[in-house]
Design a protein around this motif. Structure first.
Motif, short mmCIF file in Angstrom:
data_model
loop_
_atom_site.label_atom_id
_atom_site.label_comp_id
_atom_site.label_asym_id
_atom_site.label_seq_id
_atom_site.Cartn_x
_atom_site.Cartn_y
_atom_site.Cartn_z
N VAL A 117 0.88 -1.17 0.00
CA VAL A 117 0.00 0.00 0.00
C VAL A 117 0.91 1.22 0.00
O VAL A 117 1.57 1.51 1.00
CB VAL A 117 -0.94 -0.01 1.23
CG1 VAL A 117 -1.93 1.15 1.14
CG2 VAL A 117 -1.68 -1.33 1.35
N ALA A 118 0.98 1.92 -1.14
CA ALA A 118 2.00 2.97 -1.30
C ALA A 118 1.44 4.19 -2.03
O ALA A 118 0.78 4.05 -3.07
CB ALA A 118 3.20 2.42 -2.07
N ASP A 119 1.72 5.37 -1.49
CA ASP A 119 1.46 6.63 -2.19
C ASP A 119 0.00 6.79 -2.61
O ASP A 119 -0.30 7.18 -3.73
CB ASP A 119 2.37 6.76 -3.42
CG ASP A 119 3.84 6.64 -3.06
OD1 ASP A 119 4.29 7.39 -2.19
OD2 ASP A 119 4.51 5.76 -3.62
N ASN A 120 -0.91 6.49 -1.68
CA ASN A 120 -2.33 6.66 -1.97
C ASN A 120 -2.87 7.90 -1.28
O ASN A 120 -2.11 8.72 -0.77
CB ASN A 120 -3.09 5.40 -1.55
CG ASN A 120 -2.70 4.20 -2.39
OD1 ASN A 120 -2.84 4.20 -3.60
ND2 ASN A 120 -2.19 3.16 -1.74
N GLY A 121 -4.19 8.05 -1.26
CA GLY A 121 -4.82 9.24 -0.72
C GLY A 121 -4.60 9.41 0.77
O GLY A 121 -4.20 8.47 1.47
N PRO A 122 -4.85 10.61 1.27
CA PRO A 122 -4.68 10.88 2.70
C PRO A 122 -5.74 10.18 3.52
O PRO A 122 -6.77 9.74 3.01
CB PRO A 122 -4.84 12.40 2.78
CG PRO A 122 -5.72 12.75 1.63
CD PRO A 122 -5.37 11.78 0.54
N GLY A 123 -5.48 10.06 4.81
CA GLY A 123 -6.45 9.43 5.71
C GLY A 123 -5.91 8.15 6.29
O GLY A 123 -4.84 7.66 5.94
N ASP A 124 -6.70 7.60 7.21
CA ASP A 124 -6.30 6.38 7.90
C ASP A 124 -6.39 5.18 6.98
O ASP A 124 -7.16 5.15 6.03
CB ASP A 124 -7.19 6.16 9.12
CG ASP A 124 -6.99 7.24 10.17
OD1 ASP A 124 -5.89 7.82 10.22
OD2 ASP A 124 -7.94 7.51 10.93
N GLY A 142 4.84 5.85 2.01
CA GLY A 142 4.57 7.04 1.22
C GLY A 142 3.20 7.65 1.38
O GLY A 142 2.64 8.19 0.42
N HIS A 143 2.64 7.61 2.59
CA HIS A 143 1.31 8.19 2.81
C HIS A 143 1.44 9.49 3.59
O HIS A 143 1.85 9.49 4.75
CB HIS A 143 0.41 7.22 3.58
CG HIS A 143 -0.02 6.05 2.77
ND1 HIS A 143 -1.15 6.06 2.00
CD2 HIS A 143 0.55 4.85 2.57
CE1 HIS A 143 -1.27 4.91 1.37
NE2 HIS A 143 -0.23 4.16 1.70
N ASP A 144 1.04 10.60 2.99
CA ASP A 144 1.02 11.89 3.68
C ASP A 144 -0.19 11.93 4.60
O ASP A 144 -1.32 11.65 4.18
CB ASP A 144 0.94 13.05 2.68
CG ASP A 144 2.25 13.27 1.96
OD1 ASP A 144 3.29 12.92 2.55
OD2 ASP A 144 2.23 13.76 0.83
#
Length: 199
Positions: A117-124, A142-144
């Motif tokens: 699970v890499a570089d997807n949308g923000p949130g939990d 890579g999750h902001d």
């Protein structure tokens, strides 16, 4: 082969099988797949470049014989695979900026390979609610703004490594991994730009 449901309940037919690999880039690609019945894909499924917010009609897909890649979808808001139960290969969710992982993959029980699970949308990060064993690695990178990993609540064993890296958050909580008892490979939780890390 015969599905487990068909063995337990002879009234449930085995899923229809789609040969080879499939690529989904739009709703039209989904519409070409079986409708109104459970089905499996013998090879890989790639969902790529989807601009729509949702894809309708993939909930009947119950098994994938190869890998599942959901990548580079600018408009996709949620994984459209609520019926998926078994995946033989890897599951890769990468570069989906609008993706929300709330209750994703609710009936997925088996992943033979890795989950990335890499570089997807923000949130939990939520979902994978009944997955109890994973054959390969679990990689979350890579999750902001990732604050909590609520998913994987029943995961007790990882056959490969656990890697949680390069996630930007002020506090990173991992309550979903509370039942994890065994990691066959190594564990790396690093470079997450966090002030606190909580179990």
């Amino acid at each position: 082969g015969t599905s487990l449901d068909a063995v337990i309940n002879p009234d449930v037919p085995p899923p229809a099988s789609v040969a080879g690999d499939r690529v989904v880039t739009s709703q039209a690609d989904v519409d070409s797949l079986p409708k109104g019945t459970a089905f499996s894909i013998a090879g890989d499924l790639l969902i790529e470049g989807v601009a729509d917010t949702d894809l309708a009609g993939l909930d009947s897909l119950v098994q994938i014989g190869g890998n599942l890649s959901i990548r580079d979808n600018p408009g996709l808001r949620r994984p459209p695979l609520d019926g998926l139960q078994q995946l033989t290969g890897d599951l890769v969710l990468r570069n989906n900026p609008a993706l929300v992982m709330q209750d994703a993959f609710p009936v997925l029980t088996h992943v033979g390979g890795s989950v990335v699970v890499a570089d997807n949308g923000p949130g939990d990060l939520d979902g994978f609610g009944i997955l109890d064993q994973l054959g390969g690695d679990l990689r979350i990178t890579g999750h902001d703004g990732l604050a909590s990993v609520f998913g994987f609540r029943r995961l007790i064993r990882i056959g490969g490594s656990l890697l949680i890296q390069a996630n930007n958050a002020t506090a990173l909580r991992l309550p979903g991994l509370a039942r994890l008892a065994r990691v066959e490979g190594h564990v790396q939780v690093e470079s997450n730009t966090v002030d606190t890390l909580e179990g």
